[in-house]
Design a protein around this motif. Structure first.
Motif, PDB file in Angstrom:
ATOM      1  N   ILE A 290      33.945  50.268  43.014  1.00  0.00           N
ATOM      2  CA  ILE A 290      34.833  49.448  42.188  1.00  0.00           C
ATOM      3  C   ILE A 290      35.486  48.396  43.079  1.00  0.00           C
ATOM      4  CG2 ILE A 290      36.903  49.395  40.742  1.00  0.00           C
ATOM      5  CD1 ILE A 290      36.233  52.166  39.768  1.00  0.00           C
ATOM      6  N   VAL A 291      35.380  47.138  42.666  1.00  0.00           N
ATOM      7  CA  VAL A 291      36.019  46.031  43.377  1.00  0.00           C
ATOM      8  C   VAL A 291      37.180  45.534  42.520  1.00  0.00           C
ATOM      9  CG1 VAL A 291      35.742  43.731  44.377  1.00  0.00           C
ATOM     10  CG2 VAL A 291      33.855  45.384  44.488  1.00  0.00           C
ATOM     11  N   LEU A 292      38.391  45.726  43.005  1.00  0.00           N
ATOM     12  CA  LEU A 292      39.592  45.339  42.277  1.00  0.00           C
ATOM     13  C   LEU A 292      39.996  43.924  42.681  1.00  0.00           C
ATOM     14  CD1 LEU A 292      41.599  48.621  42.977  1.00  0.00           C
ATOM     15  CD2 LEU A 292      40.125  48.148  41.007  1.00  0.00           C
ATOM     16  N   LEU A 311      42.470  41.678  46.854  1.00  0.00           N
ATOM     17  CA  LEU A 311      41.390  42.520  46.323  1.00  0.00           C
ATOM     18  C   LEU A 311      41.338  43.853  47.056  1.00  0.00           C
ATOM     19  CD1 LEU A 311      38.709  42.462  48.402  1.00  0.00           C
ATOM     20  CD2 LEU A 311      38.504  40.177  47.484  1.00  0.00           C
ATOM     21  N   GLY A 312      40.723  44.795  46.411  1.00  0.00           N
ATOM     22  CA  GLY A 312      40.520  46.120  46.992  1.00  0.00           C
ATOM     23  C   GLY A 312      39.118  46.602  46.681  1.00  0.00           C
ATOM     24  N   ILE A 313      38.499  47.283  47.619  1.00  0.00           N
ATOM     25  CA  ILE A 313      37.138  47.788  47.438  1.00  0.00           C
ATOM     26  C   ILE A 313      37.189  49.308  47.565  1.00  0.00           C
ATOM     27  CG2 ILE A 313      34.734  47.599  48.199  1.00  0.00           C
ATOM     28  CD1 ILE A 313      35.645  45.001  49.683  1.00  0.00           C
ATOM     29  N   ILE A 314      36.789  50.003  46.497  1.00  0.00           N
ATOM     30  CA  ILE A 314      36.877  51.458  46.430  1.00  0.00           C
ATOM     31  C   ILE A 314      35.479  52.063  46.385  1.00  0.00           C
ATOM     32  CG2 ILE A 314      37.835  53.430  45.199  1.00  0.00           C
ATOM     33  CD1 ILE A 314      39.993  51.556  46.108  1.00  0.00           C
ATOM     34  N   ASN A 315      35.195  52.955  47.311  1.00  0.00           N
ATOM     35  CA  ASN A 315      33.936  53.694  47.270  1.00  0.00           C
ATOM     36  C   ASN A 315      34.102  54.904  46.364  1.00  0.00           C
ATOM     37  OD1 ASN A 315      31.406  54.848  47.839  1.00  0.00           O
ATOM     38  ND2 ASN A 315      32.266  56.020  49.539  1.00  0.00           N
ATOM     39  N   VAL A 316      33.286  54.971  45.326  1.00  0.00           N
ATOM     40  CA  VAL A 316      33.327  56.129  44.436  1.00  0.00           C
ATOM     41  C   VAL A 316      32.368  57.196  44.939  1.00  0.00           C
ATOM     42  CG1 VAL A 316      32.998  56.968  42.078  1.00  0.00           C
ATOM     43  CG2 VAL A 316      33.959  54.691  42.463  1.00  0.00           C
ATOM     44  N   ASN A 317      31.092  56.822  45.149  1.00  0.00           N
ATOM     45  CA  ASN A 317      30.120  57.825  45.598  1.00  0.00           C
ATOM     46  C   ASN A 317      28.894  57.225  46.285  1.00  0.00           C
ATOM     47  OD1 ASN A 317      28.594  56.767  43.468  1.00  0.00           O
ATOM     48  ND2 ASN A 317      29.117  58.452  42.084  1.00  0.00           N
ATOM     49  N   ASN A 318      29.027  55.991  46.810  1.00  0.00           N
ATOM     50  CA  ASN A 318      27.892  55.383  47.508  1.00  0.00           C
ATOM     51  C   ASN A 318      28.400  54.600  48.713  1.00  0.00           C
ATOM     52  OD1 ASN A 318      25.603  53.700  48.273  1.00  0.00           O
ATOM     53  ND2 ASN A 318      24.689  54.292  46.307  1.00  0.00           N
ATOM     54  N   GLU A 344      48.810  48.306  54.810  1.00  0.00           N
ATOM     55  CA  GLU A 344      49.924  49.067  54.255  1.00  0.00           C
ATOM     56  C   GLU A 344      49.519  49.890  53.032  1.00  0.00           C
ATOM     57  OE1 GLU A 344      53.152  46.468  53.466  1.00  0.00           O
ATOM     58  OE2 GLU A 344      53.375  45.823  55.564  1.00  0.00           O
ATOM     59  N   ILE A 345      48.362  49.554  52.446  1.00  0.00           N
ATOM     60  CA  ILE A 345      47.932  50.259  51.230  1.00  0.00           C
ATOM     61  C   ILE A 345      47.037  51.437  51.598  1.00  0.00           C
ATOM     62  CG2 ILE A 345      46.693  50.060  49.039  1.00  0.00           C
ATOM     63  CD1 ILE A 345      47.346  47.127  48.994  1.00  0.00           C
ATOM     64  N   GLU A 346      47.405  52.625  51.140  1.00  0.00           N
ATOM     65  CA  GLU A 346      46.571  53.817  51.272  1.00  0.00           C
ATOM     66  C   GLU A 346      46.287  54.329  49.868  1.00  0.00           C
ATOM     67  OE1 GLU A 346      48.379  56.654  53.837  1.00  0.00           O
ATOM     68  OE2 GLU A 346      48.430  55.310  55.576  1.00  0.00           O
ATOM     69  N   PHE A 347      45.044  54.090  49.419  1.00  0.00           N
ATOM     70  CA  PHE A 347      44.707  54.377  48.023  1.00  0.00           C
ATOM     71  C   PHE A 347      43.232  54.727  47.938  1.00  0.00           C
ATOM     72  CE2 PHE A 347      43.454  53.068  43.722  1.00  0.00           C
ATOM     73  CZ  PHE A 347      44.454  53.628  42.945  1.00  0.00           C
ATOM     74  N   LEU A 348      42.927  55.993  47.741  1.00  0.00           N
ATOM     75  CA  LEU A 348      41.563  56.481  47.555  1.00  0.00           C
ATOM     76  C   LEU A 348      40.609  56.043  48.663  1.00  0.00           C
ATOM     77  CD1 LEU A 348      41.148  56.004  43.683  1.00  0.00           C
ATOM     78  CD2 LEU A 348      41.607  58.121  44.923  1.00  0.00           C
ATOM     79  N   GLY A 350      40.253  53.272  50.091  1.00  0.00           N
ATOM     80  CA  GLY A 350      39.699  51.938  49.907  1.00  0.00           C
ATOM     81  C   GLY A 350      40.105  50.960  50.996  1.00  0.00           C
ATOM     82  N   ALA A 351      39.470  49.787  50.977  1.00  0.00           N
ATOM     83  CA  ALA A 351      39.793  48.695  51.898  1.00  0.00           C
ATOM     84  C   ALA A 351      40.479  47.595  51.085  1.00  0.00           C
ATOM     85  CB  ALA A 351      38.530  48.154  52.553  1.00  0.00           C
ATOM     86  N   PHE A 352      41.618  47.112  51.572  1.00  0.00           N
ATOM     87  CA  PHE A 352      42.444  46.180  50.809  1.00  0.00           C
ATOM     88  C   PHE A 352      42.743  44.927  51.622  1.00  0.00           C
ATOM     89  CE2 PHE A 352      43.020  50.377  49.133  1.00  0.00           C
ATOM     90  CZ  PHE A 352      42.974  50.185  47.763  1.00  0.00           C
TER      91      PHE A 352
END
Length: 376
Positions: A290-292, A311-318, A344-348, A350-352
């Motif tokens: 997911i790319v936020l 933006l934020g980039i979240i790895n779900v399963n790949n 400063e962001i720690e969320f699942l 991801g890279a922000f």
């Protein structure tokens, strides 16, 4: 216009040949008004599609009825222009065939990638052509890189000369398309660099045909109202915000979701149950990554110094796909987002990033992700 929409809804229960005019899955204001206004125009002047003169043109909003309230600026602006919301057709209220059909054809506005491509007879879009669309060679294509697809629809209407003959029937159409252009181009802002010559000409065309006065203040006021309505997520939870404006890229069995926020990503991650709802959103959509994409604009000053993107980039399963997207977005020289890591962001996990080059939007990021997935 409302009588046209009422007639279209009545056709749902009849066995008739129809051409569905449908926007993209985000169902933003541009997509919504383009589908409504183009279908209305073609019902009066079908010359672009002469071989389908016996078909009925039907606008469809590419959103379910239950999710339509999430499109806050769309619902607001339709109400403002006295459009009957109950008579509009949503995508879960009509059967759209994926296999070849003689009874139902489609015209795509504000996009040209569709699972219904076998039935597509026309495309009006304002983004670069994607060969992955696999459209038939005989499909009518009106693709031009302008700020708003509404500008292309309005030019089609203008070139048909109906405004000279029957302007009275097009008052609602002109107002609806005008709002979409103003919003999509940030009031033709040079700093945002989205407006092109066609957008400027079509805004002026509306103002001349409607005899609008004090257009400078009118444009800015309209922009501020529409941005405020689009940004008002006070009644939405963190799952609904993800669904409000999301694009999907599917290639080779992989799925990337790209939600666009009316707020910064760094503010979204602080919302109640944000982690839980993002994971739920991933399960609902089958997303691998997911790319936020977030944006906030200071309405007091319409310039780049007061526009922020992140933006934020979240790895779900790949992990491999996640890394390739991460590398491309942070190192592409053609579309240089000027990303600065936000540690400063720690969320699942991801890279922000803060995006310093605010000119580039999801419209430029989306082709990069498509290209990655094509080569993956």
């Amino acid at each position: 216009m409302n009588q046209f929409l009422k007639n279209c809804r009545s056709l749902l229960t009849q066995q008739v040949s129809r051409i569905v005019v449908i926007g993209n899955e985000s169902c933003d204001l541009d997509s919504a008004v383009c589908s409504i206004c183009l279908a209305f125009h073609l019902s009066k002047c079908p010359s672009l599609f002469n071989s389908f003169r016996n078909y009925h043109f039907i606008p469809v909003l590419n959103v379910s009825r239950k999710d339509l309230p999430l499109k806050t600026e769309v619902v607001f602006y339709l109400h403002e222009n006295n459009i009957s919301i109950r008579d509009l057709i949503c995508n879960d209220e009509i059967e759209l065939p994926e296999a070849m059909s003689n009874e139902t054809k489609l015209i795509l506005v504000d996009h040209h990638l569709s699972k219904y491509r076998q039935n597509v007879i026309g495309v009006i879009d304002h983004r670069p052509f994607d060969s992955y669309s696999n459209l038939n060679e005989n499909v009518y294509k009106h693709i031009e890189l302008v700020g708003s697809c509404a500008s292309l629809v309005l030019r089609i209407i203008d070139q048909s000369n109906v405004l000279k003959k029957n302007k009275a029937d097009y008052i609602s159409t002109l107002n609806l398309l005008y709002g979409a252009i103003i919003l999509d181009t940030f009031n033709l802002s040079k700093q945002a660099d989205k407006a092109r010559k066609t957008d400027i000409e079509m805004v002026q065309l509306v103002e001349q045909n409607l005899c609008l006065c004090d257009v400078t203040n009118r444009r800015q006021t309209l922009l501020e109202i529409l941005i405020a309505k689009r940004s008002d997520v006070s009644s939405l939870n963190s799952l609904q915000i993800l669904s409000k404006d999301s694009k999907t890229v599917v290639r080779k069995g992989l799925t990337v979701l790209i939600p666009g926020y009316p707020l910064l990503v760094q503010d979204y991650v602080k919302l109640e149950d944000a982690e839980i709802n993002l994971q739920k959103f991933a399960r609902m959509t089958g997303a691998n990554v997911i790319v936020l994409i977030g944006m906030r604009m200071d309405l007091a000053k319409n310039d780049n110094a007061n526009m922020r993107r992140d933006l934020g980039i979240i790895n779900v399963n790949n992990q491999d796909l996640f890394q390739k997207i991460l590398k491309e977005l942070t190192s592409n020289n053609t579309v240089d987002l000027c990303l600065e890591k936000n540690n400063e962001i720690e969320f699942l996990g991801g890279a922000f990033y803060d995006q310093r080059n605010v000119v580039y939007t999801r419209k430029q990021i989306l082709p990069l992700i498509c290209d990655i997935m094509d080569k993956f």
